[in-house]
Design an enzyme around this catalytic site. Structure first.
Site, PDB file in Angstrom:
ATOM      1  N   CYS A 114       0.822  -1.204   0.000  1.00  0.00           N
ATOM      2  CA  CYS A 114       0.000   0.000   0.000  1.00  0.00           C
ATOM      3  C   CYS A 114       0.865   1.267   0.000  1.00  0.00           C
ATOM      4  CB  CYS A 114      -0.952  -0.051   1.191  1.00  0.00           C
ATOM      5  SG  CYS A 114      -2.399   1.023   1.058  1.00  0.00           S
ATOM      6  N   HIS A 115       0.677   2.150   0.985  1.00  0.00           N
ATOM      7  CA  HIS A 115       1.425   3.396   1.054  1.00  0.00           C
ATOM      8  C   HIS A 115       2.824   3.216   1.656  1.00  0.00           C
ATOM      9  CE1 HIS A 115      -2.676   4.836   0.556  1.00  0.00           C
ATOM     10  NE2 HIS A 115      -2.235   6.054   0.312  1.00  0.00           N
ATOM     11  N   GLY A 116       3.186   1.999   2.026  1.00  0.00           N
ATOM     12  CA  GLY A 116       4.506   1.762   2.616  1.00  0.00           C
ATOM     13  C   GLY A 116       5.648   2.170   1.702  1.00  0.00           C
ATOM     14  N   TRP A 118       6.073   4.827   0.244  1.00  0.00           N
ATOM     15  CA  TRP A 118       6.486   6.197   0.538  1.00  0.00           C
ATOM     16  C   TRP A 118       7.813   6.219   1.299  1.00  0.00           C
ATOM     17  CZ3 TRP A 118       1.267   8.610   2.553  1.00  0.00           C
ATOM     18  CH2 TRP A 118       0.651   9.306   1.507  1.00  0.00           C
TER      19      TRP A 118
END
Length: 246
Positions: A114-116, A118
């Protein structure tokens, strides 16, 4: 069925902060431990960090040690769950960025969902790599130098990435393979001339879930109402006269 000995003797770092997506942390965590791994929850602060279900507060997880206390040399790999808040906090921490980067330098497996991704972008680890992520941050990882693919799981050398909760059934076996060494760390993703295009609309399931989720005021009223009903029932029970012989 996960073999309970595949990761025997492996020690995995799970890097997370407040605001982690609950299902993205707990499902892989349980699977890794079921496969025999020792998993330490590394965070920015000690104590218990708070998870979320999208934007709703969820349960807490006990932190094993802070990122300042943890030594990457003690771990065979690292996993970073997503959520909107969790990776945003991690990417602003110099200690967290350096902690993750050290796994890449040593060629150890790094898994994010997912947003990991980033955190990988802010740690300067994505240039020339091929990854996936939550589609909403596609432009962020492309601007960080990566090729982005709209796939359930992408493996590029020691980096394993996934889009989100909908892909956990594919992601969990992939990270167990990576952490166990079943898939060679040197394996690289095929070269791609261009990234997959950005999507033109957000997932309908997310929009629907947010639309029908009750507001905090409603939840509070329902909670207070439940407490009040319980208190009235208790008071009535206490007020009832005892029958003879009881």
């Amino acid at each position: 069925m996960i073999e309970s000995t595949r990761l025997d003797g492996q020690r995995i770092a799970l890097l997370a902060a407040d605001g982690f997506e609950k299902v993205e942390l707990e499902v892989p965590l349980k699977a890794l431990r079921l496969a025999g791994a020792t998993v330490d929850v590394i965070s920015l602060r000690p104590g218990r960090i708070r998870g979320v279900n999208m934007h709703e507060p969820a349960g807490k997880v006990q932190v094993t040690m802070t990122v300042q206390e943890a030594d990457p040399k003690n771990y065979e790999g690292i996993f970073i769950p997503g959520g909107f808040i969790n990776p945003d906090l991690l990417r602003q921490s110099a200690e967290a960025r350096e902690f993750v980067h050290s796994f890449d330098v040593s060629g150890k497996p790094i898994a994010t969902i997912c947003h990991g991704a980033w955190v990988l972008a802010s740690a300067g680890m994505l240039r020339g790599r091929t990854i996936t992520s939550w589609p909403g941050i596609r432009d962020d990882v492309v601007n960080a130098g990566a090729t982005w693919l709209d796939q359930a799981v992408v493996r590029d050398g020691n980096i394993i990435t996934s889009r989100g909760p909908q892909d956990l059934m594919d992601f969990v076996p992939a990270i167990i393979d990576a952490f166990s060494g079943a898939a060679p760390y040197a394996e690289r993703a095929p070269a791609h001339a261009a990234s997959a295009p950005q999507r033109n609309e957000p997932p309908k399931a997310m929009l629907t879930a947010m639309k029908w989720m009750p507001t905090p005021t409603v939840r509070t009223a329902l909670g207070i109402g439940a407490i009040a009903i319980g208190a009235v029932a208790m008071s009535r029970r206490k007020a009832q006269p005892r029958h003879a012989g009881m």
